[in-house]
Design a protein around this motif. Structure first.
Motif, PDB file in Angstrom:
ATOM      1  N   TYR A   3      -1.645   6.961   8.082  1.00 33.10           N
ATOM      2  CA  TYR A   3      -0.428   7.635   7.123  1.00 33.10           C
ATOM      3  C   TYR A   3       0.924   7.496   7.978  1.00 33.10           C
ATOM      4  O   TYR A   3       2.072   8.206   7.503  1.00 33.10           O
ATOM      5  N   THR A   5       4.514   6.298   9.223  1.00 33.92           N
ATOM      6  CA  THR A   5       5.477   5.629   8.625  1.00 33.92           C
ATOM      7  C   THR A   5       6.297   4.720   9.581  1.00 33.92           C
ATOM      8  O   THR A   5       6.707   5.381  10.536  1.00 33.92           O
ATOM      9  N   VAL A  24      -1.340  -1.620   7.931  1.00 29.42           N
ATOM     10  CA  VAL A  24      -1.469  -1.183   6.534  1.00 29.42           C
ATOM     11  C   VAL A  24      -2.851  -1.334   6.410  1.00 29.42           C
ATOM     12  O   VAL A  24      -3.412  -0.124   5.723  1.00 29.42           O
ATOM     13  N   ASP A  28      -3.926   2.447   7.400  1.00 28.97           N
ATOM     14  CA  ASP A  28      -3.235   3.187   6.383  1.00 28.97           C
ATOM     15  C   ASP A  28      -1.985   3.547   6.544  1.00 28.97           C
ATOM     16  O   ASP A  28      -1.519   4.490   6.107  1.00 28.97           O
ATOM     17  N   ARG A  30       2.044   3.276   6.496  1.00 30.62           N
ATOM     18  CA  ARG A  30       2.972   3.024   5.568  1.00 30.62           C
ATOM     19  C   ARG A  30       4.187   2.142   6.235  1.00 30.62           C
ATOM     20  O   ARG A  30       4.791   2.532   7.239  1.00 30.62           O
ATOM     21  N   ASN A 208       8.410   6.327  -1.531  1.00 33.72           N
ATOM     22  CA  ASN A 208       7.013   6.612  -1.408  1.00 33.72           C
ATOM     23  C   ASN A 208       6.705   5.886  -2.725  1.00 33.72           C
ATOM     24  O   ASN A 208       5.528   6.236  -3.034  1.00 33.72           O
ATOM     25  N   SER A 210       5.718   1.957  -4.806  1.00 35.22           N
ATOM     26  CA  SER A 210       5.083   0.760  -4.411  1.00 35.22           C
ATOM     27  C   SER A 210       6.422  -0.264  -4.221  1.00 35.22           C
ATOM     28  O   SER A 210       6.236  -1.307  -3.850  1.00 35.22           O
ATOM     29  N   LYS A 212       8.956   0.286  -2.250  1.00 39.08           N
ATOM     30  CA  LYS A 212       9.696   0.607  -1.087  1.00 39.08           C
ATOM     31  C   LYS A 212      10.135  -0.423  -0.006  1.00 39.08           C
ATOM     32  O   LYS A 212      11.087  -0.340   0.319  1.00 39.08           O
TER      33      LYS A 212
END
Ligand SMILES: Nc1ncnc2c1ncn2[C@@H]1O[C@H](COP(=O)(O)OP(=O)(O)OP(=O)(O)O)[C@@H](O)[C@H]1O
Ligand SMILES: [Mg+2]
Length: 479
Positions: A3, A5, A24, A28, A30, A208, A210, A212
């Protein structure tokens, strides 16, 4: 690593693919990809980023670029530089000037990228903990003037939704709803007084969602005549009006696949409301002077500091447009209704301002913080931010922000004002008297904790259900 970023500035498809594969799909993360320094600067300003990766061919000026500037502006974000060739001397120099965590040379293997990213994130996490512990240590040493009666206000890391900082249950609930809204394609209406963080919220939602990796465009709708606004949003063809020397794409089409933030939506004319409605219903874009209808896939987030519902009732805003816009409605409460956010916000602004300006302010003295937490902030969070910036400017290095550094109206707040007033027990029977005393004590505890029911319940030794029952029974209301 999960998670985290990561912002990636590159146009190299091989790197983007490798990053998607290991960061990704497998971890996972971002990943926000950018194709220009300008875009990447914008993303860093909007998202709570943990790592920046740049290809050197995307950095325009070797001595003044994203990598070097982010070191100054966001020192806690580690940086990785990807260089095109072994032989270039400029890249190692740049890596050293920007204090890059690592310098990699193309071609990049996915596994190599994964290892380096993991290490960078681990080290960044360690230094974050180190900073927090140092601060706690400093607070305990300086306890005499910075004693934190409720230490959780300062020490515990606050919650964040990208750049939005909060601790209050009201904001917690709102940000949870915003996260849910972000995961959908439904339009969002953000309402709140000036300075409450509407734009910050819109940006957080976009990054946040899809969408982005596609653009977020902002259009202020206040104070423009219809034709200008029409041309800005829907575009125009050459010769559409006197002075239209070339055609213009318009933001709705420029944002295809992305998000558009329509600020001050309450200010648009009734005629323009119709065009907006058509866009929201069908995605229809008709440039000024053209008879062709085009289509665009854009997520709309609108904001208003005047409640639209009221304007609908007064016949000043179309009801159908209002319902279209408020797929999700996010009402940001004014700061005076969530004063428990003040210590966290003030500390955050102090850290940010000190970091950027290179000033060394030790903290905010308890008396000053208490006063800051009692002000009613007509300008909301923006006012608090300005207040802290001003205090940092006037306080000397290696000192605390004290009451005398605050602006007059806040410095003059009387901390004793809330001292418990004499209370006369009411009622004829013992039962009535006990009840009147209980009502008074519960109400005082709620006031003291600004209606944070959990804290008031803790203070009184009640459960949350227990306090909720008392509130109901004595018909207590937040004023
Ligand atoms: N919860 C928050 N955490 C951190 N900063 C915040 C928060 N809320 C607002 N701010 C800061 O306060 C300032 C005002 O926020 P923003 O511009 O988003 O408000 P706004 O509601 O759009 O105001 P206006 O109606 O005047 O346009 C910005 O500098 C923003 O960074
Ligand atoms: Mg705004």
């Amino acid at each position: 690593m999960r998670y985290s970023t990561i912002v990636l500035l590159t146009a190299d498809k091989q790197i983007i693919q490798a990053a998607h594969e290991v960061l990704v799909a497998e971890n996972d993360c971002r990943l926000i990809t950018c194709e220009s320094e300008r875009e990447a600067f914008g993303v860093l300003a909007d998202v709570d980023c943990e790592l920046l990766i740049c290809s050197d061919d995307m950095l325009e000026d070797p001595s003044d670029n994203l990598l070097i500037n982010s070191r100054i502006k966001y020192p806690s974000i580690p940086r990785i530089l990807i260089a095109s060739e072994v032989s270039t001397k400029a890249s190692p120099e740049l890596a050293s000037r920007a204090a890059a965590f690592m310098y990699l040379i193309k071609p990049i293997r996915a596994t190599q990228l994964e290892i380096v990213v993991k290490r960078a994130l681990e080290i960044s996490e360690l230094s974050k903990r180190h900073r927090l512990l140092s601060r706690e240590l400093k607070l305990s040493i300086d306890d005499n003037i910075f004693q934190t009666t409720k230490s959780e206000d300062i020490k515990s890391p606050w919650s964040r939704f990208e750049k939005l900082i909060y601790v209050s249950p009201k904001m917690d609930e709102l940000c949870a709803l915003a996260r849910q809204a972000a995961a959908t394609e439904i339009p969002i209406l953000i309402q709140g007084e000036t300075g409450t963080g509407k734009e910050l919220m819109a940006r957080a939602v976009h990054y946040n969602s899809s969408r982005k990796n596609s653009p977020l465009h902002v259009q202020n709708c206040g104070g423009f005549p219809d034709d200008v606004l029409h041309s800005e949003l829907f575009g125009h063809v050459e010769g559409a009006y006197a002075g239209a020397l070339s055609s213009r794409l318009g933001l709705f089409r420029a944002s295809d696949g992305g998000t558009i933030f329509l600020d001050e939506i309450s200010e648009v004319s009734p005629a323009f409301q119709v065009s907006l409605l058509r866009f929201l219903q069908e995605g229809e874009v008709k440039p000024l002077g053209s008879d062709k209808t085009l289509f665009s896939d854009v997520r709309v987030i609108a904001a208003s500091n005047r409640p639209l519902e009221k304007l609908v009732k007064q016949g000043k805003f179309r009801q159908d447009l209002y319902y279209r816009l408020k797929g999700f409605q996010l009402d940001i409460p004014p700061l005076r209704q969530r004063l428990e956010d003040v210590p966290a916000l003030a500390t955050h602004f102090l850290e940010r301002t000190s970091e950027v300006s290179g000033r060394h302010i030790l903290g905010i003295a308890m008396d000053a913080l208490k006063r800051l937490s009692r002000h009613n902030y007509p300008g909301n969070v923006r006012e608090l931010q300005m207040e802290i910036n001003r205090c940092v400017a006037v306080a000397g290095d290696d000192s605390y922000i004290l009451t005398r550094h605050l602006s007059q109206s806040i410095a003059n707040i009387d901390l004793d004002e809330e001292a418990p007033a004499d209370f006369e027990v009411d009622g004829a029977t013992l039962k009535e008297m006990v009840e009147s005393l209980e009502k008074h004590l519960v109400s005082k505890a709620l006031e003291r904790h600004r209606w944070n029911q959990k804290r008031a319940a803790d203070q009184l030794g009640l459960s949350r259900v227990g306090i909720a029952n008392k509130i109901k029974r004595y018909k207590l209301k937040e004023i």
